[in-house]
Design a protein around this motif. Structure first.
Motif, mmCIF file in Angstrom:
data_model
loop_
_atom_site.group_PDB
_atom_site.id
_atom_site.type_symbol
_atom_site.label_atom_id
_atom_site.label_comp_id
_atom_site.label_asym_id
_atom_site.label_seq_id
_atom_site.Cartn_x
_atom_site.Cartn_y
_atom_site.Cartn_z
ATOM 1 N N LYS A 1 0.711 -1.017 0.093
ATOM 2 C CA LYS A 1 -0.044 -0.022 0.136
ATOM 3 C C LYS A 1 0.814 1.037 -0.053
ATOM 4 N N PRO A 2 0.326 2.376 -0.138
ATOM 5 C CA PRO A 2 1.143 3.655 -0.045
ATOM 6 C C PRO A 2 2.227 3.521 1.008
ATOM 7 N N GLY A 3 3.493 3.628 0.853
ATOM 8 C CA GLY A 3 4.285 3.840 1.905
ATOM 9 C C GLY A 3 5.235 2.573 1.815
ATOM 10 N N THR A 4 4.847 1.359 1.361
ATOM 11 C CA THR A 4 5.540 0.284 1.321
ATOM 12 C C THR A 4 6.649 0.168 0.467
ATOM 13 N N PHE A 5 7.821 -0.260 1.101
ATOM 14 C CA PHE A 5 8.884 -0.588 0.382
ATOM 15 C C PHE A 5 9.199 -2.051 0.192
ATOM 16 N N ILE A 6 9.602 -2.424 -1.153
ATOM 17 C CA ILE A 6 10.108 -3.807 -1.224
ATOM 18 C C ILE A 6 11.623 -4.011 -1.769
ATOM 19 N N PHE A 7 12.030 -5.023 -1.037
ATOM 20 C CA PHE A 7 13.387 -5.322 -1.680
ATOM 21 C C PHE A 7 13.146 -7.008 -2.189
#
Length: 174
Positions: free
Chosen positions: A96-102
């Motif tokens: 969702k807005p604000g989610t960071f994924i590596f």
């Protein structure tokens, strides 16, 4: 298997024409003509093309219910969700807005914009290498390959067709 040899590229890809300086890409998520069609109900806005490694950075926009085919990355990926909701079918989380994924290299997954996303999803992706599209997640067969070079060509064609300024695109080549 024969090797494909790249002996010459045109349109600013020659090493002596590459700019290694800092640059700023002005993005406009509200200007529809800047969104390059990528898949059904999915578009990209190019930020940067790495013509040394084949990596790239893009904003990706997808309508609720849209999907990208099963793919894996040959390098790492970083993503940041600006708006909307999306996920990988192979995982139980929802970005969702604000989610960071590596993402580590090598995992096959299927990106989908959730049907109940309140807005089109807009995600910033920094991709360090190509995407290998498969016909299925497990033991799939190669159906397509995408990297900074192929995306640059897609964007060049779109910019030419729509009359957008190719010099603005060239600034993003590094």
């Amino acid at each position: 298997m024969p090797k494909a040899t790249f002996s010459h590229f045109t349109d600013g890809l020659n090493p002596e024409q590459r700019n290694r300086d800092h640059f700023i890409a002005e993005l406009d998520t509200e200007d529809e003509k800047l969104w390059v069609p990528y898949a059904e109900d999915v578009w990209i806005q190019p930020c940067q093309f790495n013509v040394t490694t084949g990596g790239f950075s893009v904003l990706l926009k997808g309508l609720p219910g849209a999907a990208l085919g099963v793919h894996y990355h040959v390098g790492t990926v970083r993503g940041y969700t600006i708006q909307g909701h999306w996920r990988y079918l192979e995982h139980d989380w929802i970005a969702k807005p604000g989610t960071f994924i590596f993402e580590p290299a090598g995992e096959a997954h299927t990106l989908v914009i959730t049907e109940d996303s309140p807005d089109p999803a807009i995600i910033m992706f920094v991709v360090e290498g190509g995407l290998v599209y498969l016909d299925k997640p497990a033991e799939g067969t190669l159906v397509a390959f995408e990297d900074g070079f192929t995306l640059l060509e897609i964007c060049r064609n779109y910019y030419r067709e729509t009359g957008l300024d190719l010099e603005e695109l060239d600034k993003r080549i590094r």
